[in-house]
Design an enzyme around this catalytic site. Structure first.
Site, PDB file in Angstrom:
ATOM      1  N   ASP A 326      -1.774 -48.735   1.513  1.00 25.67           N
ATOM      2  CA  ASP A 326      -0.879 -49.672   2.206  1.00 25.67           C
ATOM      3  C   ASP A 326       0.076 -50.320   1.199  1.00 25.67           C
ATOM      4  O   ASP A 326      -0.094 -51.469   0.804  1.00 25.67           O
ATOM      5  CB  ASP A 326      -1.734 -50.731   2.929  1.00 25.67           C
ATOM      6  N   SER A 420       0.716 -60.752   4.669  1.00 26.50           N
ATOM      7  CA  SER A 420       0.755 -59.335   4.304  1.00 26.50           C
ATOM      8  C   SER A 420       1.898 -58.974   3.388  1.00 26.50           C
ATOM      9  O   SER A 420       3.010 -59.489   3.543  1.00 26.50           O
ATOM     10  CB  SER A 420       0.922 -58.493   5.560  1.00 26.50           C
ATOM     11  N   GLY A 421       1.607 -58.070   2.476  1.00 23.95           N
ATOM     12  CA  GLY A 421       2.630 -57.609   1.538  1.00 23.95           C
ATOM     13  C   GLY A 421       2.761 -58.512   0.340  1.00 23.95           C
ATOM     14  O   GLY A 421       3.329 -58.140  -0.678  1.00 23.95           O
TER      15      GLY A 421
HETATM   16  N1  ARG Z   1      -2.318 -57.794   8.209  1.00 25.98           N
HETATM   17  C1  ARG Z   1      -1.995 -59.157   7.942  1.00 25.98           C
HETATM   18  C2  ARG Z   1      -0.492 -59.323   7.871  1.00 25.98           C
HETATM   19  O1  ARG Z   1       0.199 -58.386   8.202  1.00 25.98           O
HETATM   20  C3  ARG Z   1      -2.703 -59.687   6.744  1.00 25.98           C
HETATM   21  C4  ARG Z   1      -4.094 -59.908   7.083  1.00 25.98           C
HETATM   22  C5  ARG Z   1      -4.894 -60.340   5.951  1.00 25.98           C
HETATM   23  N2  ARG Z   1      -6.130 -60.698   6.498  1.00 25.98           N
HETATM   24  C6  ARG Z   1      -7.107 -61.233   5.837  1.00 25.98           C
HETATM   25  N3  ARG Z   1      -8.162 -61.571   6.448  1.00 25.98           N
HETATM   26  N4  ARG Z   1      -6.981 -61.433   4.560  1.00 25.98           N
HETATM   27  O2  ARG Z   1       0.039 -60.384   7.638  1.00 25.98           O
END
Ligand code: ARG
Length: 472
Positions: A326, A420-421
């Site tokens: 990812d 994320s990212g």
């Molecule tokens: N997929 C999420 C996003 O796009 C991030 C999730 C991270 N989750 C976690 N439990 N650390 O923002």
């Protein structure tokens, strides 16, 4: 961002009056007792619209490489012979580059075409996208420059003899940086070296030769930018809120005007982020002109000048189902100056389980919240061993080698939707290294469900390879 151990920041809604109803995040579903899967479709996190910032409209377009043949009229035998030659050349070009044309399908993939005769690391580019020459340089411990040539077949240190600032600059440019930042010499105990030829020809691997001797065993240590040392030393201010200048490399990626994902500046022209931010179903997300990048700010209400995105490169082997690989690389339309990027790890650099690292972001501060944080939030998370993270009670085998678990098995400390990212950084030798890219998790901050980050150390070859192929 979740950290229930400290005072929560003011709720977004208490700061901003929302007129528009926020998009909802699909709720997490548990497929079966043993199969945990996080569902997240990147969508803009509702926040204040960007205050007046001057936008330069991107003129960037998807590159479609086409080979057009000109229609010419030739008379007589000479003319038809010329036509035949032209046809042969056209056919050859078609065979060699044909399938590397950009496809305009939802899932754009660039595939490199390499002729059977292609030789890796000989300094001559054989493949259409140059992948035969983009994995020949790396940095070892203490930033030792290591070069692989077709003749050597393995990475060897570069002898300091004949090295110059000019060669350092050209090597860094080859790697996607603007110039070199610092050169040093190391005492090597290697018995084989790469020695500089008289002149630099195009690439460093094309400018060296194997040698069994090197005066005083002195080899090159090279840094291509000053990185990982923020102007403000880490100090927690107001609980969990980051201070201005504390995490200068933090980027906020706005999709059509709304913060949607985080990112990390790693070189003046490059941002590392997550592949899943560019949702595969909707091709709108793959369009660079739909994105704006803001770097180094701590409030969504005080946006600095924006950067446009020139190109989005998603890992070819990103798997949306498992979230393996990812990672994505963004090229900015202009270089960022005066902002300190985070350091990329060097080859073989690892941080042991238990290391205290930090993750930052503008994501939601409580699982299920509709709106992200206006203020940049930070939380300290411990690295968790892959074996532990894959235990039946934890993620039960869903974590690949290309992922890094971090957080707390007792819950509470985690990144969350909207983060994320963004970066997971760990400190070594007084510099912060990008160790992870916020990727996924089952909920946020739950017991036995730490956050999952893409493992930057494992994806380093991909990062350097792409930065070389896309260098400015
Ligand atoms: N997929 C999420 C996003 O796009 C991030 C999730 C991270 N989750 C976690 N439990 N650390 O923002």
């Amino acid at each position: 961002m979740e950290d229930r151990q400290t005072d929560a920041p003011p709720l977004y809604d208490s700061v901003v009056n929302q007129n528009t109803s926020p998009p909802s995040y699909p709720s997490l579903q548990v497929l079966s007792a043993t199969q945990i899967q996080s569902y997240y479709i990147p969508q803009p996190i509702p926040q204040m619209p960007a205050p007046c910032v001057v936008e330069t409209i991107s003129t960037q377009r998807r590159h479609v490489r086409t080979y057009r043949s000109k229609r010419c009229c030739f008379g007589g035998l000479g003319g038809s012979a010329f036509l035949v030659v032209l046809l042969i050349i056209a056919a050859w070009l078609g065979v060699r580059y044909g399938s590397s044309l950009w496809t305009l399908s939802g899932k754009d993939k660039e595939t490199d075409i390499c002729p059977p005769s292609s030789v890796n690391c000989d300094g001559k580019r054989d493949c259409s996208l140059g992948s035969d020459e983009s994995r020949c340089v790396r940095f070892g411990t203490a930033n030792e420059l290591q070069v692989m040539t077709s003749k050597a077949g393995s990475f060897l240190p570069v002898c300091a003899q004949g090295w110059s600032k000019n060669i350092a600059d050209q090597t860094c440019q080859q790697l996607g940086f603007r110039q070199s930042y610092a050169v040093d010499v190391l005492k090597s105990n290697s018995s084989v070296f790469q020695s500089m030829n008289n002149q630099f020809s195009n690439t460093i691997q094309g400018s060296v030769n194997i040698s069994l001797s090197c005066p005083l065993q002195q080899t090159v240590s090279l840094r291509c930018c000053d990185c990982g040392r923020p102007p403000v030393s880490t100090r927690i201010i107001g609980g969990d809120m980051a201070a201005e200048g504390q995490w200068p490399w933090q980027a906020s990626l706005h999709f059509r005007g709304h913060h949607t994902c985080g990112g990390t500046l790693v070189a003046p022209d490059f941002i590392i982020t997550a592949a899943h931010c560019f949702s595969q179903e909707k091709s709108d997300y793959l369009l660079p002109s739909n994105w704006k990048v803001y770097i180094g700010m701590v409030s969504q209400l005080k946006l600095p000048s924006l950067y446009n995105v020139k190109k989005i490169t998603i890992h070819e082997n990103y798997d949306p189902d498992t979230k393996n690989n990812d990672i994505a690389l963004l090229i900015l339309n202009r270089p960022v100056s005066n902002v300190q990027p985070a350091c990329l790890p060097v080859f073989g650099q690892t941080f042991s389980p238990g290391s205290k690292c930090w993750t930052t972001g503008f994501g939601v501060t409580r699982e299920g919240d509709d709106s992200g944080s206006i203020i940049l939030m930070q939380v300290a998370v411990g690295l968790i061993d892959l074996v532990v993270c894959n235990k039946p009670a934890v993620y039960n085998g869903l974590i690949t080698e290309n992922m890094q678990c971090a957080g707390d098995l007792i819950g509470g400390k985690d990144s969350c939707q909207g983060d994320s990212g963004g970066p997971l950084v760990c400190k070594a030798d007084d510099r912060w290294y990008l160790t992870g890219v916020t990727s996924w998790g089952d909920g946020c901050g739950k017991i036995n469900r730490p956050g999952i980050y893409s493992n930057v150390g494992r994806l380093l070859t991909w990062i350097h390879g792409k930065m070389q192929q896309e260098r400015q």
